[in-house]
Design an enzyme around this catalytic site. Structure first.
Site, PDB file in Angstrom:
ATOM      1  N   ASN A 103       0.962  -1.075   0.239  1.00 33.99           N
ATOM      2  CA  ASN A 103       0.041   0.035   0.110  1.00 33.99           C
ATOM      3  C   ASN A 103       0.918   1.328   0.015  1.00 33.99           C
ATOM      4  O   ASN A 103       2.126   1.189   0.390  1.00 33.99           O
ATOM      5  CB  ASN A 103      -0.810   0.050   1.295  1.00 33.99           C
ATOM      6  N   HIS A 105       0.671   5.063   1.477  1.00 31.93           N
ATOM      7  CA  HIS A 105      -0.019   6.166   2.368  1.00 31.93           C
ATOM      8  C   HIS A 105       0.735   7.512   1.965  1.00 31.93           C
ATOM      9  O   HIS A 105       2.111   7.764   2.078  1.00 31.93           O
ATOM     10  CB  HIS A 105       0.237   5.549   3.693  1.00 31.93           C
ATOM     11  N   ASP A 146      -2.853   0.782   7.738  1.00 33.11           N
ATOM     12  CA  ASP A 146      -1.339   1.740   7.763  1.00 33.11           C
ATOM     13  C   ASP A 146      -0.595   1.013   8.853  1.00 33.11           C
ATOM     14  O   ASP A 146       0.326   1.844   9.267  1.00 33.11           O
ATOM     15  CB  ASP A 146      -1.865   3.031   8.062  1.00 33.11           C
TER      16      ASP A 146
HETATM   17  C1  GAR Z   1      -2.972   9.016  -2.883  1.00 31.20           C
HETATM   18  O1  GAR Z   1      -2.237  10.112  -2.463  1.00 31.20           O
HETATM   19  C2  GAR Z   1      -2.841   7.684  -1.904  1.00 31.20           C
HETATM   20  O2  GAR Z   1      -1.414   7.957  -1.277  1.00 31.20           O
HETATM   21  C3  GAR Z   1      -3.923   8.146  -0.872  1.00 31.20           C
HETATM   22  O3  GAR Z   1      -5.030   8.419  -1.723  1.00 31.20           O
HETATM   23  C4  GAR Z   1      -4.438   9.178  -2.883  1.00 31.20           C
HETATM   24  C5  GAR Z   1      -4.995   8.446  -4.087  1.00 31.20           C
HETATM   25  O4  GAR Z   1      -4.921   9.266  -5.023  1.00 31.20           O
HETATM   26  N1  GAR Z   1      -4.086   6.707  -0.062  1.00 31.20           N
HETATM   27  C6  GAR Z   1      -4.532   6.875   1.098  1.00 31.20           C
HETATM   28  O5  GAR Z   1      -4.789   7.707   1.687  1.00 31.20           O
HETATM   29  C7  GAR Z   1      -4.857   5.317   1.596  1.00 31.20           C
HETATM   30  N2  GAR Z   1      -4.811   5.629   3.223  1.00 31.20           N
HETATM   31  P1  GAR Z   1      -5.081   8.726  -6.514  1.00 31.20           P
HETATM   32  O6  GAR Z   1      -6.254   7.834  -6.683  1.00 31.20           O
HETATM   33  O7  GAR Z   1      -4.986   9.923  -7.578  1.00 31.20           O
HETATM   34  O8  GAR Z   1      -4.161   7.769  -6.957  1.00 31.20           O
END
Ligand code: GAR
Length: 191
Positions: A103, A105, A146
């Site tokens: 994953n 974060h 996480d």
């Molecule tokens: C990304 O910044 C990722 O790190 C985050 O969501 C965003 C998705 O953007 N993930 C989390 O927060 C997981 N806890 P995207 O759909 O444009 O890739």
């Protein structure tokens, strides 16, 4: 034999897009499947554009049935990449993909992680906390939000005048630069 990746994403899918592009014509890694819990997620459009098979599942299907497991099996998936996937992965899938699911974060874990901490909420917390830096954490997935072992972190500076959107832009840049390469490294090392 290629390692087939499935990407789980809930929204925009800009990370998924970078990963798809990075592995286009790759020697031994292929993005073979996109899965989402959100029928309106833009990531599905991206999957369509790249002609990658994609499926949507709901809560009941993910947590109470093995439909998702079956889709993964039928598509020969070896490795799972979570890229903006907002639901907790059920324990049976974590076990089935032990050391084969990672994953990303958008903060420096263990700070600003856990249930409800995702996307822009994370960047808002970073600004409210007056952090001097933020960044990304790529980690193995376990049964808790996480908390899996950390594989890689990269940092960016946060200045006092930065808005959550400014932090998000810096963090996204780090994500795009690093996530595909780390996926490649982890797969290569575990082959
Ligand atoms: C990304 O910044 C990722 O790190 C985050 O969501 C965003 C998705 O953007 N993930 C989390 O927060 C997981 N806890 P995207 O759909 O444009 O890739």
């Amino acid at each position: 034999m290629k390692t087939n990746i499935a990407i789980f994403a809930s929204g925009n899918g800009s990370n998924a897009e970078e990963i798809i592009k990075y592995f286009k014509n790759h020697d031994y890694v292929k993005v073979a499947l996109i899965l989402s819990n959100n029928p309106d997620a833009y990531v599905l459009k991206r999957a369509e554009n790249h002609k990658i098979p994609h499926y949507v599942f709901d809560r009941q299907q993910l947590y109470k049935t093995k439909i998702v497991d079956e889709i993964l099996r039928l598509n020969g998936i070896d490795f799972i990449v979570l890229a903006g996937f907002m639901w907790l992965v059920p324990e049976r899938l974590v076990k089935a993909f032990h050391n084969r699911m990672i994953n990303i974060h958008p903060a420096l874990l263990p700070k600003h992680g856990g249930k409800g901490m995702y996307g822009d909420r994370v960047h808002k917390a970073v600004v409210e906390n007056k952090e001097k830096e933020s960044g990304i954490t790529i980690h193995w997935v376990n049964e808790k939000y996480d908390e899996g072992d950390i594989i890689f972190q990269a940092k960016c500076k946060v200045s006092p005048s930065d808005t959550p959107a400014d932090v998000a832009a810096k963090v996204h840049k780090l994500e795009y630069e690093n996530y595909p390469k780390i996926i490649e490294k982890v797969i290569t090392e575990n082959q």
